[in-house]
Design a protein around this motif. Structure first.
Motif, mmCIF file in Angstrom:
data_model
loop_
_atom_site.group_PDB
_atom_site.id
_atom_site.type_symbol
_atom_site.label_atom_id
_atom_site.label_comp_id
_atom_site.label_asym_id
_atom_site.label_seq_id
_atom_site.Cartn_x
_atom_site.Cartn_y
_atom_site.Cartn_z
ATOM 1 N N HIS A 65 31.937 13.317 35.425
ATOM 2 C CA HIS A 65 31.460 12.864 34.026
ATOM 3 C C HIS A 65 32.438 12.346 33.340
ATOM 4 C CE1 HIS A 65 27.460 14.787 33.913
ATOM 5 N NE2 HIS A 65 27.933 15.767 34.906
ATOM 6 N N GLU A 66 33.727 12.615 33.427
ATOM 7 C CA GLU A 66 34.794 12.123 32.876
ATOM 8 C C GLU A 66 34.916 10.604 33.141
ATOM 9 O OE1 GLU A 66 37.223 13.068 30.333
ATOM 10 O OE2 GLU A 66 36.004 14.735 30.196
ATOM 11 N N LEU A 73 37.303 16.022 27.468
ATOM 12 C CA LEU A 73 38.785 16.570 27.253
ATOM 13 C C LEU A 73 39.541 15.411 26.875
ATOM 14 C CD1 LEU A 73 38.620 18.510 30.847
ATOM 15 C CD2 LEU A 73 38.469 19.449 28.386
ATOM 16 N N PRO A 74 40.111 15.658 25.786
ATOM 17 C CA PRO A 74 41.236 14.549 25.324
ATOM 18 C C PRO A 74 42.150 14.462 26.272
ATOM 19 C CG PRO A 74 40.488 16.191 23.313
ATOM 20 C CD PRO A 74 40.011 16.676 24.901
ATOM 21 N N VAL A 75 42.945 13.378 26.320
ATOM 22 C CA VAL A 75 44.031 13.217 27.116
ATOM 23 C C VAL A 75 45.290 14.255 26.884
ATOM 24 C CG1 VAL A 75 45.906 11.324 27.539
ATOM 25 C CG2 VAL A 75 43.413 10.676 27.399
ATOM 26 N N ALA A 76 45.435 14.454 25.873
ATOM 27 C CA ALA A 76 46.252 15.435 25.520
ATOM 28 C C ALA A 76 46.218 17.034 26.311
ATOM 29 C CB ALA A 76 46.682 15.828 23.943
ATOM 30 N N LEU A 81 47.095 20.546 30.897
ATOM 31 C CA LEU A 81 46.572 21.155 31.954
ATOM 32 C C LEU A 81 47.457 20.902 33.062
ATOM 33 C CD1 LEU A 81 42.798 21.032 31.575
ATOM 34 C CD2 LEU A 81 43.897 23.021 31.653
ATOM 35 N N VAL A 82 47.860 19.530 33.208
ATOM 36 C CA VAL A 82 48.679 19.379 34.366
ATOM 37 C C VAL A 82 50.039 19.890 34.043
ATOM 38 C CG1 VAL A 82 49.914 17.447 35.482
ATOM 39 C CG2 VAL A 82 47.715 17.115 34.991
#
Length: 186
Positions: A65-66, A73-76, A81-82
């Motif tokens: 979906h992304e 989910l924003p990149v930030a 998460l990473v």
């Protein structure tokens, strides 16, 4: 679907095909995403090994979906998460996310409940139609996270739903405004 209290069991065959054990047919990732949007929990297991593959497939659904531009989910947040995976320390991120979504669902249910019970506009002609539009809008904005509208009422019979042209025009204007706002959000 038969029983919504327990997760829908999906079995993955060696050919990587996914099999819905309730309906005895093969399903796609999009079908599984639909079950989840409808409020159903799923469990995906490997037929041969018995390994639980649910997390892997849910992440794959999100990634697809992304990648199609349906960014939620924003990149930030993705960076955080990473980072939470790479620190090697015990992370509070999973518990935080779980509690946040739980609060979102509960808060949304309370807002809808208040809209239904305490809204002075409830007696206004056409209110049911506006309420249905609000429900659709919120479901579209949250991707069905909240499941459904607790306390949503079925539509009135056609004779009671008859309205004057003026009321209908007002509803059409409001609908157009909501659609315009939705398109700006995309």
């Amino acid at each position: 679907m038969a029983e919504t209290g327990k997760p829908l069991l999906i079995k993955r065959y060696a050919s990587r095909r996914l099999y819905n054990t309730e309906t005895s047919d093969y399903v796609t990732l999009e079908d599984i995403a639909g079950f989840i949007r409808d409020g159903r929990e799923v469990q995906i297991v490997d037929l041969k090994s018995g390994d639980d593959l649910t997390r892997q497939y849910l992440l794959q659904i999100i990634a697809e979906h992304e990648s199609r531009g349906e960014s939620v989910l924003p990149v930030a947040v993705l960076n955080d998460l990473v980072r939470s995976y790479m620190t090697g320390k015990v992370s509070v991120v999973p518990e935080f996310l779980q509690q946040s979504f739980s609060m979102l669902r509960d808060g949304q249910a309370k807002v809808m409940e208040n809209m239904n019970s305490m809204n002075p506009l409830a007696s206004m002609p056409g209110f049911d139609a506006m309420q249905a539009q609000q429900e659709a809008f919120i479901k579209a904005m949250t991707g069905g996270v909240a499941g459904g509208w607790p306390g949503a009422k079925p539509a009135e019979p056609a004779a009671e739903a008859a309205q004057s042209t003026e009321d209908l025009d007002a509803i059409k204007r409001q609908l157009a405004e909501l659609q315009e706002k939705l398109s700006k959000l995309k």
